[in-house]
Design an enzyme around this catalytic site. Structure first.
Site, PDB file in Angstrom:
ATOM      1  CG  ASP A  10      -1.820   1.214   1.290  1.00  0.00           C
ATOM      2  OD1 ASP A  10      -2.897   1.128   0.675  1.00  0.00           O
ATOM      3  OD2 ASP A  10      -1.455   2.238   1.899  1.00  0.00           O
ATOM      4  CE1 TYR A  61       0.508   7.751   2.769  1.00  0.00           C
ATOM      5  CE2 TYR A  61       0.974   5.499   2.092  1.00  0.00           C
ATOM      6  CZ  TYR A  61       0.179   6.409   2.745  1.00  0.00           C
ATOM      7  OH  TYR A  61      -0.965   5.969   3.380  1.00  0.00           O
ATOM      8  CE  LYS A  92      -3.966   4.653   0.713  1.00  0.00           C
ATOM      9  NZ  LYS A  92      -2.515   4.417   0.834  1.00  0.00           N
ATOM     10  CG  HIS A 124      -4.755   9.492   0.817  1.00  0.00           C
ATOM     11  ND1 HIS A 124      -3.404   9.517   0.588  1.00  0.00           N
ATOM     12  CD2 HIS A 124      -4.898   8.926   2.037  1.00  0.00           C
ATOM     13  CE1 HIS A 124      -2.772   8.987   1.621  1.00  0.00           C
ATOM     14  NE2 HIS A 124      -3.657   8.630   2.521  1.00  0.00           N
TER      15      HIS A 124
END
Length: 279
Positions: free
Chosen positions: A43, A48, A72, A105
């Site tokens: 994931d 990120y 996301k 997200h």
């Protein structure tokens, strides 16, 4: 069961590696260990900033074809054009023509008041982008993250392709029983992020007692609780020992007394974010 079949027939592994706040050499090593440990779900998210490293790690481990990748669209990328561009860039960083799952997200737009109508309008546009990415084969599944029942019902009222996944915070202190029941009725697979809380759950007396009873780690007890509640889990770790042990969940069961004891811990506590107030 090690997998869940999404509403469109795509099979998703139920135990994945979370990578929030993992970057550089650290995330490369974590993903390589995860592949070695048998994980088949990684994931990530555009926010990120580790998608390129994950691609590098999967290439080195020879694992891309065997691994289900979720990414996301961030709160900075809401809107049709922005979301399309963001996910095209994610695909480039992940070095793939097709990702396994793309999620919205967060139901809100960055720097926008929670009660602003802009949130509703922009996430509807973002969903149209996800539908287009799905229809053109850029992703095998689409879904949402941090969506309340109200957010899901609103999306279902106007979408062409219904969401297949909802990723939310779930652990014994936040069991999300009502949301779990509604997602079951709507055939939306739930994925639990922060399934271990923020560390303090692993030292809670109820958890440590059950860990001792079953000769397991506290994390394994928490993850098994999620799986037995019909939820997929994506524990984040960069420790080799934890990455391996967090994946060893299929050779024991929590009994009804264990599950009842864990259900007593539910006090509605969010360790992370609560999107319920977002219009």
């Amino acid at each position: 069961d090690e997998t869940v079949t999404l509403s469109n027939g795509v099979v998703m592994p139920r135990v994945g590696l979370g990578t929030f706040k993992a970057s550089g050499a650290q995330v490369i090593q974590a993903v390589q260990w995860a592949v070695e440990a048998g994980y088949k779900h990684i994931d990530t998210a555009s926010i990120y900033k580790n998608e390129a490293e994950i691609a590098q790690a999967l290439k080195a481990a020879g694992g891309r074809e065997k691994v289900f990748i979720t990414t996301k669209v961030s709160p900075y990328e809401h809107g049709y054009d922005k979301a399309m561009k963001a996910m095209e860039e994610s695909l480039i960083r992940l070095e793939t023509d097709c990702v396994d799952c793309i999620l919205i997200h967060w139901p809100g737009v960055v720097r926008t008041p929670a009660d602003s109508e802009k949130n509703r309008l922009m996430r509807a546009e973002t969903w149209e982008a996800l539908e287009e990415l799905y229809k053109t084969g850029k992703t095998r599944a689409i879904g949402v993250s941090n969506y309340s029942i109200a957010h899901l019902e609103e999306l279902l009222s106007h979408c062409t392709v219904p969401p297949m996944v909802n990723q939310v915070e779930i652990h014994p202190r936040l069991s999300q029983a009502t949301l779990r029941q509604r997602c079951l009725e709507l055939n939306i697979a739930l994925v639990a992020y922060s399934p271990l809380g923020k560390g303090d759950l692993t030292i809670h007396s109820t958890i440590t007692r059950l860990a001792k009873k079953h000769q397991r780690t506290s994390a394994q007890i928490l993850l098994r609780w999620g799986l037995q509640n019909g939820v997929s889990v994506i524990p984040k770790s960069t420790s080799k020992e934890h990455i391996f042990s967090n994946h060893q969940l299929d050779d024991f069961d929590l009994d009804s007394d264990d599950m009842a004891a864990l259900s007593q811990l539910d006090d509605g506590h969010h360790y992370c974010w609560n999107a319920e107030e977002i219009l």
